[in-house]
Design a protein around this motif. Structure first.
Motif, PDB file in Angstrom:
ATOM      1  N   ASP A  31      -7.975  10.658   0.969  1.00 61.39           N
ATOM      2  CA  ASP A  31      -8.592  11.216   2.161  1.00 61.39           C
ATOM      3  C   ASP A  31      -8.287  12.584   2.129  1.00 61.39           C
ATOM      4  O   ASP A  31      -6.996  13.089   2.289  1.00 61.39           O
ATOM      5  CB  ASP A  31      -7.864  10.446   3.293  1.00 61.39           C
ATOM      6  CG  ASP A  31      -8.319  11.000   4.647  1.00 61.39           C
ATOM      7  OD1 ASP A  31      -8.791  11.906   4.604  1.00 61.39           O
ATOM      8  OD2 ASP A  31      -8.072  10.180   5.512  1.00 61.39           O
ATOM      9  N   ASN A  32      -9.146  13.174   1.799  1.00 64.89           N
ATOM     10  CA  ASN A  32      -9.129  14.830   1.466  1.00 64.89           C
ATOM     11  C   ASN A  32      -8.740  15.492   2.995  1.00 64.89           C
ATOM     12  O   ASN A  32      -7.952  16.516   2.826  1.00 64.89           O
ATOM     13  CB  ASN A  32     -10.375  15.287   0.940  1.00 64.89           C
ATOM     14  CG  ASN A  32     -10.649  15.075  -0.507  1.00 64.89           C
ATOM     15  OD1 ASN A  32      -9.776  14.669  -1.174  1.00 64.89           O
ATOM     16  ND2 ASN A  32     -11.710  15.196  -0.964  1.00 64.89           N
ATOM     17  N   ALA A  33      -9.417  15.081   4.046  1.00 65.64           N
ATOM     18  CA  ALA A  33      -9.001  15.339   5.308  1.00 65.64           C
ATOM     19  C   ALA A  33      -7.342  15.693   5.444  1.00 65.64           C
ATOM     20  O   ALA A  33      -6.621  16.241   6.347  1.00 65.64           O
ATOM     21  CB  ALA A  33      -9.840  15.132   6.248  1.00 65.64           C
ATOM     22  N   GLN A  34      -6.727  14.338   5.212  1.00 60.82           N
ATOM     23  CA  GLN A  34      -5.405  14.086   5.354  1.00 60.82           C
ATOM     24  C   GLN A  34      -4.376  14.335   4.153  1.00 60.82           C
ATOM     25  O   GLN A  34      -3.180  14.415   4.326  1.00 60.82           O
ATOM     26  CB  GLN A  34      -5.182  12.583   5.699  1.00 60.82           C
ATOM     27  CG  GLN A  34      -6.014  12.128   7.012  1.00 60.82           C
ATOM     28  CD  GLN A  34      -5.248  12.735   8.131  1.00 60.82           C
ATOM     29  OE1 GLN A  34      -3.995  13.107   8.349  1.00 60.82           O
ATOM     30  NE2 GLN A  34      -6.182  13.084   8.782  1.00 60.82           N
ATOM     31  N   ILE A  67      -7.782   9.534  -9.672  1.00 60.64           N
ATOM     32  CA  ILE A  67      -9.113   9.625  -9.025  1.00 60.64           C
ATOM     33  C   ILE A  67      -9.371  10.955  -9.115  1.00 60.64           C
ATOM     34  O   ILE A  67      -8.514  11.861  -8.489  1.00 60.64           O
ATOM     35  CB  ILE A  67      -8.735   9.230  -7.526  1.00 60.64           C
ATOM     36  CG1 ILE A  67     -10.294   8.919  -6.905  1.00 60.64           C
ATOM     37  CG2 ILE A  67      -7.709   9.861  -6.783  1.00 60.64           C
ATOM     38  CD1 ILE A  67     -10.296   8.363  -5.251  1.00 60.64           C
ATOM     39  N   ASN A  68     -10.618  11.296  -9.479  1.00 60.73           N
ATOM     40  CA  ASN A  68     -11.091  12.763  -9.400  1.00 60.73           C
ATOM     41  C   ASN A  68     -11.578  13.265  -8.089  1.00 60.73           C
ATOM     42  O   ASN A  68     -11.526  12.506  -6.967  1.00 60.73           O
ATOM     43  CB  ASN A  68     -12.123  13.128 -10.625  1.00 60.73           C
ATOM     44  CG  ASN A  68     -13.543  12.423 -10.163  1.00 60.73           C
ATOM     45  OD1 ASN A  68     -13.674  12.149  -9.079  1.00 60.73           O
ATOM     46  ND2 ASN A  68     -14.224  12.465 -11.375  1.00 60.73           N
ATOM     47  N   ASN A  69     -11.824  14.324  -7.915  1.00 60.71           N
ATOM     48  CA  ASN A  69     -12.396  14.977  -6.558  1.00 60.71           C
ATOM     49  C   ASN A  69     -13.605  14.725  -6.249  1.00 60.71           C
ATOM     50  O   ASN A  69     -14.054  15.049  -4.987  1.00 60.71           O
ATOM     51  CB  ASN A  69     -12.201  16.702  -6.526  1.00 60.71           C
ATOM     52  CG  ASN A  69     -13.057  17.078  -7.812  1.00 60.71           C
ATOM     53  OD1 ASN A  69     -13.415  16.402  -8.861  1.00 60.71           O
ATOM     54  ND2 ASN A  69     -13.327  18.401  -7.550  1.00 60.71           N
ATOM     55  N   HIS A  70     -14.392  13.864  -7.047  1.00 59.65           N
ATOM     56  CA  HIS A  70     -15.739  13.261  -6.618  1.00 59.65           C
ATOM     57  C   HIS A  70     -15.477  11.928  -6.179  1.00 59.65           C
ATOM     58  O   HIS A  70     -16.475  11.187  -6.090  1.00 59.65           O
ATOM     59  CB  HIS A  70     -16.751  13.271  -7.548  1.00 59.65           C
ATOM     60  CG  HIS A  70     -17.037  14.847  -8.140  1.00 59.65           C
ATOM     61  ND1 HIS A  70     -17.521  15.650  -7.148  1.00 59.65           N
ATOM     62  CD2 HIS A  70     -16.695  15.438  -9.103  1.00 59.65           C
ATOM     63  CE1 HIS A  70     -17.835  16.910  -7.641  1.00 59.65           C
ATOM     64  NE2 HIS A  70     -17.151  16.741  -8.859  1.00 59.65           N
ATOM     65  N   ARG A  90       0.938  -1.151  -0.096  1.00 56.77           N
ATOM     66  CA  ARG A  90       0.054  -0.005  -0.066  1.00 56.77           C
ATOM     67  C   ARG A  90       0.950   1.335  -0.080  1.00 56.77           C
ATOM     68  O   ARG A  90       1.681   1.607   0.976  1.00 56.77           O
ATOM     69  CB  ARG A  90      -1.005   0.044   1.223  1.00 56.77           C
ATOM     70  CG  ARG A  90      -1.837   1.031   1.119  1.00 56.77           C
ATOM     71  CD  ARG A  90      -2.716   1.402   2.347  1.00 56.77           C
ATOM     72  NE  ARG A  90      -3.955   2.161   2.584  1.00 56.77           N
ATOM     73  CZ  ARG A  90      -4.319   2.851   3.440  1.00 56.77           C
ATOM     74  NH1 ARG A  90      -3.758   2.900   4.573  1.00 56.77           N
ATOM     75  NH2 ARG A  90      -5.510   3.346   3.260  1.00 56.77           N
ATOM     76  N   LEU A  91       0.920   2.005  -1.266  1.00 54.63           N
ATOM     77  CA  LEU A  91       1.702   3.145  -1.063  1.00 54.63           C
ATOM     78  C   LEU A  91       0.666   4.617  -0.619  1.00 54.63           C
ATOM     79  O   LEU A  91      -0.423   4.629  -0.761  1.00 54.63           O
ATOM     80  CB  LEU A  91       2.045   3.358  -2.627  1.00 54.63           C
ATOM     81  CG  LEU A  91       2.677   2.368  -3.349  1.00 54.63           C
ATOM     82  CD1 LEU A  91       3.041   2.759  -4.795  1.00 54.63           C
ATOM     83  CD2 LEU A  91       3.878   1.860  -2.620  1.00 54.63           C
ATOM     84  N   SER A  92       1.388   5.468  -0.092  1.00 48.45           N
ATOM     85  CA  SER A  92       0.724   6.400   0.167  1.00 48.45           C
ATOM     86  C   SER A  92       1.623   7.802  -0.171  1.00 48.45           C
ATOM     87  O   SER A  92       2.808   7.747  -0.526  1.00 48.45           O
ATOM     88  CB  SER A  92       0.807   6.814   1.820  1.00 48.45           C
ATOM     89  OG  SER A  92       0.164   5.671   2.412  1.00 48.45           O
ATOM     90  N   CYS A  93       0.813   9.034  -0.468  1.00 46.11           N
ATOM     91  CA  CYS A  93       1.442  10.038  -0.968  1.00 46.11           C
ATOM     92  C   CYS A  93       0.688  11.335  -0.288  1.00 46.11           C
ATOM     93  O   CYS A  93      -0.600  11.549  -0.262  1.00 46.11           O
ATOM     94  CB  CYS A  93       1.285  10.142  -2.437  1.00 46.11           C
ATOM     95  SG  CYS A  93       1.604  11.886  -3.174  1.00 46.11           S
ATOM     96  N   ILE A 149      -1.317  22.797  -1.333  1.00 41.38           N
ATOM     97  CA  ILE A 149      -2.595  22.966  -2.161  1.00 41.38           C
ATOM     98  C   ILE A 149      -3.904  22.694  -1.430  1.00 41.38           C
ATOM     99  O   ILE A 149      -3.879  22.150  -0.408  1.00 41.38           O
ATOM    100  CB  ILE A 149      -2.432  21.879  -3.479  1.00 41.38           C
ATOM    101  CG1 ILE A 149      -2.298  20.480  -2.867  1.00 41.38           C
ATOM    102  CG2 ILE A 149      -1.336  22.122  -4.223  1.00 41.38           C
ATOM    103  CD1 ILE A 149      -2.536  19.382  -3.716  1.00 41.38           C
ATOM    104  N   VAL A 150      -4.982  23.246  -2.142  1.00 46.39           N
ATOM    105  CA  VAL A 150      -6.298  22.771  -1.455  1.00 46.39           C
ATOM    106  C   VAL A 150      -6.726  21.449  -2.399  1.00 46.39           C
ATOM    107  O   VAL A 150      -7.085  21.348  -3.367  1.00 46.39           O
ATOM    108  CB  VAL A 150      -7.364  23.830  -1.935  1.00 46.39           C
ATOM    109  CG1 VAL A 150      -8.613  23.525  -1.262  1.00 46.39           C
ATOM    110  CG2 VAL A 150      -7.020  25.020  -1.483  1.00 46.39           C
TER     111      VAL A 150
END
Length: 114
Positions: free
Chosen positions: A72-75, A51-54, A19-22, A27-28
């Protein structure tokens, strides 16, 4: 200044998982479609998952059914779950914008042994 920091790469055997993380900064994050790219030695960098913003996703044919991208937009983080890994998945993996990628990070190395 946008910055991407990738992690999670490793040496695994054929059939293994990673599992990769970035983590993104500067940025927003929630506004942008994000992608995972990879570059193998002597080859051009290619987009493997987006993956788009939706939350809608798309995959290269070579990884479809094996890789899953999520965010995970919060993170401010995008993930790539990689299953059933093959030696041809060996590459440096990077995350970046789907459109006009820039400010590439150092990437994370995935090596799949046969």
């Amino acid at each position: 200044q946008v910055q991407f920091v990738e992690s999670g790469g490793d040496l695994v055997q054929t059939g293994g998982s990673l599992r990769l993380s970035c983590a993104a900064s500067g940025i927003v994050f929630s506004l942008y479609a994000m992608g995972w790219y990879r570059q193998a030695p002597g080859k051009q960098r290619e987009l493997v998952a987006g993956i788009n913003n939706h939350g809608s996703t798309n995959y290269a044919d070579s990884v479809k059914g094996r890789f899953t991208i999520s965010r995970d937009n919060a993170q401010k983080t995008v993930y790539l779950q990689m299953n059933s890994l093959k030696p041809e998945d060996t590459a440096a993996y990077y995350c970046n914008f789907m459109a006009l990628p820039r400010n590439w990070g150092q990437g994370t190395q995935v090596t799949v042994s046969s």
